[in-house]
Design an enzyme around this catalytic site. Structure first.
Site, mmCIF file in Angstrom:
data_model
loop_
_atom_site.group_PDB
_atom_site.id
_atom_site.type_symbol
_atom_site.label_atom_id
_atom_site.label_comp_id
_atom_site.label_asym_id
_atom_site.label_seq_id
_atom_site.Cartn_x
_atom_site.Cartn_y
_atom_site.Cartn_z
ATOM 1 N N ARG A 344 0.810 -1.216 0.000
ATOM 2 C CA ARG A 344 0.000 0.000 0.000
ATOM 3 C C ARG A 344 0.848 1.274 0.000
ATOM 4 O O ARG A 344 0.334 2.359 -0.267
ATOM 5 C CB ARG A 344 -0.943 0.020 1.216
ATOM 6 C CG ARG A 344 -2.123 -0.924 1.092
ATOM 7 C CD ARG A 344 -3.090 -0.769 2.259
ATOM 8 N NE ARG A 344 -3.469 0.610 2.533
ATOM 9 C CZ ARG A 344 -4.408 1.292 1.874
ATOM 10 N NH1 ARG A 344 -5.056 0.719 0.868
ATOM 11 N NH2 ARG A 344 -4.701 2.529 2.222
ATOM 12 N N GLU A 359 -0.403 9.196 4.199
ATOM 13 C CA GLU A 359 -0.578 10.232 5.212
ATOM 14 C C GLU A 359 0.690 11.081 5.344
ATOM 15 O O GLU A 359 1.677 10.859 4.650
ATOM 16 C CB GLU A 359 -0.974 9.582 6.534
ATOM 17 C CG GLU A 359 -2.337 8.883 6.454
ATOM 18 C CD GLU A 359 -2.712 8.121 7.713
ATOM 19 O OE1 GLU A 359 -1.846 7.916 8.578
ATOM 20 O OE2 GLU A 359 -3.887 7.722 7.828
ATOM 21 N N PHE A 365 0.258 5.884 11.538
ATOM 22 C CA PHE A 365 -0.574 4.823 10.977
ATOM 23 C C PHE A 365 -0.077 4.359 9.608
ATOM 24 O O PHE A 365 0.391 3.241 9.455
ATOM 25 C CB PHE A 365 -2.034 5.283 10.921
ATOM 26 C CG PHE A 365 -2.650 5.408 12.271
ATOM 27 C CD1 PHE A 365 -3.315 4.344 12.866
ATOM 28 C CD2 PHE A 365 -2.536 6.586 12.989
ATOM 29 C CE1 PHE A 365 -3.857 4.443 14.136
ATOM 30 C CE2 PHE A 365 -3.083 6.704 14.261
ATOM 31 C CZ PHE A 365 -3.738 5.629 14.836
ATOM 32 N N GLU A 366 -0.168 5.201 8.597
ATOM 33 C CA GLU A 366 0.229 4.757 7.261
ATOM 34 C C GLU A 366 0.887 5.910 6.523
ATOM 35 O O GLU A 366 0.223 6.834 6.066
ATOM 36 C CB GLU A 366 -0.981 4.249 6.472
ATOM 37 C CG GLU A 366 -0.611 3.595 5.157
ATOM 38 C CD GLU A 366 -1.811 3.039 4.425
ATOM 39 O OE1 GLU A 366 -1.817 1.830 4.130
ATOM 40 O OE2 GLU A 366 -2.756 3.811 4.141
ATOM 41 N N GLN A 367 2.189 5.847 6.425
ATOM 42 C CA GLN A 367 2.941 6.833 5.662
ATOM 43 C C GLN A 367 3.901 6.110 4.741
ATOM 44 O O GLN A 367 4.415 5.040 5.067
ATOM 45 C CB GLN A 367 3.702 7.783 6.589
ATOM 46 C CG GLN A 367 4.705 7.106 7.495
ATOM 47 C CD GLN A 367 5.600 8.097 8.209
ATOM 48 O OE1 GLN A 367 6.447 8.710 7.594
ATOM 49 N NE2 GLN A 367 5.402 8.242 9.510
#
Length: 540
Positions: A344, A359, A365-367
């Site tokens: 992702r 992000e 969380f999700e970078q």
């Protein structure tokens, strides 16, 4: 044979657990919020080490999305019971304040570089777990015991409980076997059996400049344990001029010819405010067993910068340039943050590294951030990026990164009118968090809306400088922005109170699209080039 200069694992490699199986040595170190979890290095001579594997690489084993900075995987312990390898570790979900949501797990494997099992949950009573295999085949789980009620003495000692491999559960009573010394903050336990004694090696004094290795022993596994007559077998707490500081959290290994070595974490502070930019590294000291049955560090308890090992270190390899392409995938030097779903955030299709903007650079969380450790005080790094942002909420580029509170980031972005520009983002924090600032520094530099951009950074000791050029014009690199304080990306500036930041500096690439449209940035290559500089007193 010339002595070897510490550390043996430079850069962010803390909390070492060492193991010898036959002629092979393995060291497991903490990775905190960086994915995959746990680094296991291999050596046959204690001087030259190669990253062998990161065993926690499946979602079923580890998912750190939402783990705060300096949480995640703490203090792994690697052991072998004669038949298989065992690894215990903590996944910390919260650390600030009185509570610690610290979940302990066990995994195992037949081959250290093979596939490891799904984890078995053990307990959450404290952190820094280890697994002790006694001579009768029974196994015991040891961990630091946390008590959220007893401020300021939240570290309540070392807990011991039997582990039943058949039922995969803790069985029988749990006992607090050692409360530590007056130095406090007892943690990092490892148990050994030798000549009729059980030895308990612990870490004390926190991870700052009072850190220490403390040894205790007992004739009975369950205690009581008496403390070493010198209390601390390794510490630099009373020696501020020592080259290796913050020395503690160790583990022991014997060589085939009977020598004993202690691996331990350490830090090499720069002269400016004693900041450890390279984080907590793994060093090694020779030790010996005296006639009184106690272990003593050679020339200790102050850790030595130089140590006699069975072989010399390959210094040429340490200083060589690393040029990374992506035709064969992502090189093992690189990691990313928290997520077990790397597809992702990046791919290497077509031989380029494509980051998928997610992000912000400081997200828990999700970078999309892929980076490698800074392992030298001075270095050059560069990359080429192809990125077409449409507004200021899309940005990608080159970053020197410690955590959400501490980074420097040269980005390709765009103005609200769609004109592409170069912009430096920077964040600097120190305790208390009221000192946090996250801002754009300097004036943006407008660039053409099409074409690749070459981005570079040089670090020379305490000075960091960004550069850029426009590839299609064949330009030479030119400076952008001011000279920054490179020591900001350090434990001491990690945005937490004392003993609260645990990782180290990275350099790499990142991409964000906080419009939520997953804009892609493509990177052709990445170069990391170590440099020698007169300010680097521990490397020259």
């Amino acid at each position: 044979m010339p002595p070897v200069r510490n550390p043996i694992l430079p850069g962010f490699n803390p909390d070492p657990s060492i193991l010898r199986v036959g002629a092979d040595y393995y060291v497991a170190t903490s990775t905190f919020e960086w994915y995959p979890g746990v680094q296991i290095h291999h050596s046959t001579d204690l001087a030259n080490w190669t990253l062998l594997t990161r065993p926690l690489r499946r979602k079923s084993q580890l998912d750190m999305r939402g783990d705060p900075d300096s949480c995640g995987v703490w203090a792994p312990c690697l052991t072998h019971d004669g038949a298989r390898f065992w690894l215990v570790y903590t996944d910390v979900k919260r650390k600030d304040g009185s509570y610690k949501d610290a979940h302990n797990y066990i995994v195992w494997a037949d081959e250290v570089a093979g596939e490891w099992s799904d984890p078995v949950y053990v307990n959450s009573s404290g952190f820094d777990p280890s697994l002790f295999h006694d001579g009768d085949g029974r196994k015991y789980f040891v961990n630091q015991l946390w008590d959220h009620r007893r401020r300021p003495a939240l570290f309540q000692g070392i807990a011991l409980q039997e582990w039943d491999d058949g039922s995969k559960k803790l069985v029988g009573p749990r006992k607090n076997i050692y409360a530590g010394t007056a130095l406090g903050l007892v943690e990092g336990p490892h148990l050994y059996r030798r000549a009729g004694w059980y030895y308990l090696l612990t870490a004390e004094g926190g991870t700052g400049y009072d850190h220490a290795c403390t040894l205790a022993r007992s004739r009975d596994l369950w205690g009581p344990y008496e403390t070493h007559p010198a209390r601390h077998i390794l510490t630099a707490k009373d020696h501020p001029a020592a080259a290796l500081q913050r020395a503690g959290h160790g583990d022991l290994v014997d060589t085939p010819d009977g020598r004993t070595f202690l691996v331990h974490l350490s830090g090499r502070p720069t002269t400016q405010r004693r900041r450890c930019v390279l984080g907590r590294e793994t060093s090694i000291q020779e030790a010996h067993w005296a006639d009184d049955g106690w272990l003593y560090v050679k020339d200790g308890p102050v850790p030595s910068l130089w140590v006699d090992l069975p072989a010399a270190r390959d210094e040429a390899r340490y200083w060589e340039e690393r040029r990374y392409g992506f035709g064969a995938g992502l090189h093992s030097d690189f990691q990313w943050l928290r997520t077990p779903e790397p597809e992702r955030i990046f791919n290497t299709d077509g031989g380029v590294l494509t980051l998928i903007g997610r992000e912000s650079v400081g997200s828990w969380f999700e970078q999309a951030l892929v980076a490698r450790r800074q392992t030298h005080f001075s270095y050059d790094a560069e990359t080429v990026v192809d990125f077409s942002p449409t507004d200021e909420r899309q940005f990608a580029g080159l970053t020197a990164y410690y955590c959400r509170f501490n980074f420097f980031y040269l980005t390709v972005s765009a103005h609200s009118d769609g004109q592409r520009e170069l912009l430096i983002q920077a964040s600097e924090a120190s305790w208390p968090l009221g000192g946090l600032s996250e801002q754009y520094l300097g004036q943006p530099v407008r660039i053409p809306n099409e074409g690749k951009v070459r981005l570079a950074v040089t670090v020379r000791g305490k000075e960091l400088q960004f550069y850029y050029s426009l590839r299609e014009e064949g330009e030479e690199l030119k400076k952008i922005g001011p000279v920054f304080d490179a020591s900001i990306v350090s434990d001491e500036c990690g945005g937490h109170q004392l003993h609260g930041s645990f990782t180290g500096a990275f350099v790499g690439v990142a991409a964000s699209d906080i419009n939520g449209t997953a804009a892609e940035a493509k990177f052709d290559y990445f170069v990391y080039r170590p440099a020698k500089h007169e300010s680097d007193r521990y490397e020259i």
